[in-house]
Write an enzyme that holds these catalytic residues in place. Structure first.
Site, PDB file in Angstrom:
ATOM      1  N   GLY A 317       0.897  -1.280   0.085  1.00  0.00           N
ATOM      2  CA  GLY A 317       0.019  -0.049   0.083  1.00  0.00           C
ATOM      3  C   GLY A 317       0.880   1.166  -0.084  1.00  0.00           C
ATOM      4  CD  GLU A 318       3.981   2.535   3.217  1.00  0.00           C
ATOM      5  OE1 GLU A 318       4.984   3.153   2.459  1.00  0.00           O
ATOM      6  OE2 GLU A 318       4.146   2.045   4.085  1.00  0.00           O
TER       7      GLU A 318
END
Length: 353
Positions: A317-318
């Site tokens: 993610g991120e």
């Protein structure tokens, strides 16, 4: 609601004239036609989005949006909720995976709190657009009110538009929120019509028992809330998250301003489903940065008709996968803008041209 409505109304079709001109230019560049594969198609798509045959995507921005989730009370993640805020501070210090990759591709990282349980206001460059201190537990009732769902989407719109004066040539989505693959799986199941088990993965590393528990929690949330698949705001309100709604807003705002938007992994994909539900035409502006290891990601990409640029087994993610994908889109635009034509270079063309 006015901000959301106005944004949706601004999203028009791709510029077909620019795409035709871009394709003609691609065919006249000093290379065999089609020899750069998807880079050529990406260049043409960028022209359709921006309306420009020659454009550069130098000003890259990754929007990382964070929130906490009440459903984490059910034990669907290996990590405690305080990690959400701790990681936000890590983003601010430049020490997270997304910071490293953003530096590699020359992108800015914009970090936004739309619903963590902690007070992040006034910390460095973190942006606070907090709607509530975390969503409610969707396993026992709605994750948020409909008004909060609208506010989340509008927060994402406002975040992107606030960055426009600094210049945003291309944008990417990113997320942070312990437990957020659980609402993402719920959204994916509702909006694709697939069984919960088919779209639910191990998240941060659940074992078999943990995965079974996670699926059971999602099934209970769907039974309790009965989200309407024909109403994306209802789905977001009942089984979503604040950062998912805000990411949908970022996607909508990018399309409204004719900015290519690179979608990250599973959580960003759930936001893309919400965005397309609100404005089907937004799908043409989205580019899938990569294929996540989360099983639901392949399902939702197929549903959206998006072909990911990369397949690296990532599931962080991120915005990490989208950041890498963004560099490929920028490269495609640069090829189309800067590569010489046969005439410019004085190079003979193939005899059958």
């Amino acid at each position: 609601m006015d901000v959301l409505r106005r944004t949706i109304e601004r999203i028009g079709p791709l510029d077909q004239a620019a795409m035709r001109a871009a394709r003609e230019r691609q065919d006249d560049l000093t290379k065999p036609r089609g020899s750069l594969g998807r880079l050529e198609d990406l260049g043409v798509l960028v022209s359709g989005i921006t309306g420009q045959v020659k454009t550069r995507l130098d000003r890259k921005t990754v929007f990382v949006i964070a929130a906490d989730h009440g459903v984490a009370e059910e034990g669907t993640s290996l990590y405690p909720q305080e990690v959400t805020t701790q990681m936000m501070f890590n983003f601010e210090r430049g020490g997270a995976g997304i910071n490293v990759l953003a530096r590699q591709v020359g992108a800015r990282v914009v970090v936004v709190d739309v619903g963590t349980k902690s007070d992040t206001g006034g910390v460095g460059n973190l942006i606070s657009k907090k709607i509530a201190a975390g969503s409610k537990n969707m396993a026992v009732g709605p994750a948020m009110s409909r008004a909060e769902a609208v506010a989340a989407v509008q927060a994402g719109i406002e975040v992107l538009e606030a960055e426009l004066p600094r210049g945003v040539d291309i944008a990417a989505t990113g997320d942070m929120g312990i437990g957020n693959t659980t609402p993402s799986s719920a959204i994916c199941s509702v909006l694709t019509g697939k069984p919960v088990e088919e779209v639910t993965g191990r998240g941060t590393g659940l074992d078999d028992a943990g995965l079974a528990k996670k699926c059971a929690v999602i099934r209970r949330a769907l039974a309790v809330n009965r989200p309407d698949p024909a109403d994306p705001l209802d789905v977001l309100a009942k089984v979503g998250g604040f950062e998912i709604g805000a990411l949908a807003g970022v996607i909508l705002a990018a399309a409204a301003h004719r900015i290519p938007i690179v979608i990250d992994g599973f959580v960003s994909g759930a936001a893309a489903l919400i965005a397309v539900g609100l404005a089907p035409q937004v799908r043409d502006y989205m580019i899938a940065g990569h294929l996540s290891a989360e099983p639901g990601h392949a399902v939702l990409l197929a549903h959206l008709g998006l072909d990911p640029l990369l397949c690296l087994g990532m599931r962080l993610g991120e915005g990490t996968g989208a950041c890498l994908g963004m560099s490929l889109v920028a490269a495609a635009a640069a090829i189309q803008a800067e590569m010489a034509t046969f005439q410019d270079a004085g190079v003979s063309q193939a005899k059958n041209d």
